[in-house]
Design a protein around this motif. Sequence first.
Motif, PDB file in Angstrom:
ATOM      1  N   GLN A  70       1.375   5.710   0.539  1.00  0.00           N
ATOM      2  CA  GLN A  70       2.237   5.329  -0.451  1.00  0.00           C
ATOM      3  C   GLN A  70       3.597   4.907   0.182  1.00  0.00           C
ATOM      4  N   GLY A  71       4.260   3.701  -0.422  1.00  0.00           N
ATOM      5  CA  GLY A  71       5.481   3.439   0.046  1.00  0.00           C
ATOM      6  C   GLY A  71       5.853   3.728   1.478  1.00  0.00           C
ATOM      7  N   ALA A  72       7.094   4.233   1.906  1.00  0.00           N
ATOM      8  CA  ALA A  72       7.525   4.352   3.123  1.00  0.00           C
ATOM      9  C   ALA A  72       6.751   5.223   3.959  1.00  0.00           C
ATOM     10  N   GLU A  73       5.940   6.335   3.410  1.00  0.00           N
ATOM     11  CA  GLU A  73       5.093   7.121   4.190  1.00  0.00           C
ATOM     12  C   GLU A  73       4.082   6.379   5.198  1.00  0.00           C
ATOM     13  N   ARG A  74       4.017   4.797   4.771  1.00  0.00           N
ATOM     14  CA  ARG A  74       3.166   4.251   5.462  1.00  0.00           C
ATOM     15  C   ARG A  74       3.485   4.095   7.044  1.00  0.00           C
ATOM     16  N   GLY A  76       8.683   8.938   4.700  1.00  0.00           N
ATOM     17  CA  GLY A  76       8.498   9.615   3.576  1.00  0.00           C
ATOM     18  C   GLY A  76       8.672  11.204   3.737  1.00  0.00           C
ATOM     19  N   GLY A  77       8.318  12.002   3.035  1.00  0.00           N
ATOM     20  CA  GLY A  77       8.469  13.478   3.448  1.00  0.00           C
ATOM     21  C   GLY A  77       9.807  14.268   3.746  1.00  0.00           C
TER      22      GLY A  77
END
Length: 180
Positions: A81-85, A104-105
């Motif tokens: 999802q989103g920037a975690e990619r 992400g995270g």
Amino acid sequence: MRPARPPFLIRPVLLLAVLGGAFVAGAAWAEGTPMSANKTPAASSADTYPPSRVCGAGALTLWECRLPRQRVALCLAAKGQGAERLQVLRADKAGRVELLAAGGGGTKLRYEMSPNGDASLEFLRDGRQVLLIDPLRGPSILEQEMHGRVQRSECRNPNQTLSLNHTVALLRALGITASS
């Protein structure tokens, strides 16, 4: 016989063609519906970005830096999802892959574009910084900082992908916008 055209007269024509193409692409993005973070244009983007063994199958290689004993790549994973990619991976000559940074995270991401065409993407988490610098002219640069120690490496391959219209659109779809 007609005299040859001086090279300095050709450059403005090329510059106008490039700027015109960027304007048209930007206008198309503004008029179109923004992509969701899970629906990036993989088919058209796969043609734009050459594959890298660092990112692996199913991921797009948005940026790559070849160093003497390793390669570092900015990869866009097919899942997530989103920037975690977004992931910055490093592979040594033996093929061992290590994660340097990921979106992400709790990771702060900063994407910058300057009017001269230079672009950069910074990952900052827990006092560790990974900065991908992609100047319009000259080789890309990988900069890593951890505990006050900075390591700056110049890439052996000329690379100009962080400011491509496709990359800008992909980053926007992930929720990352450029600051200047």
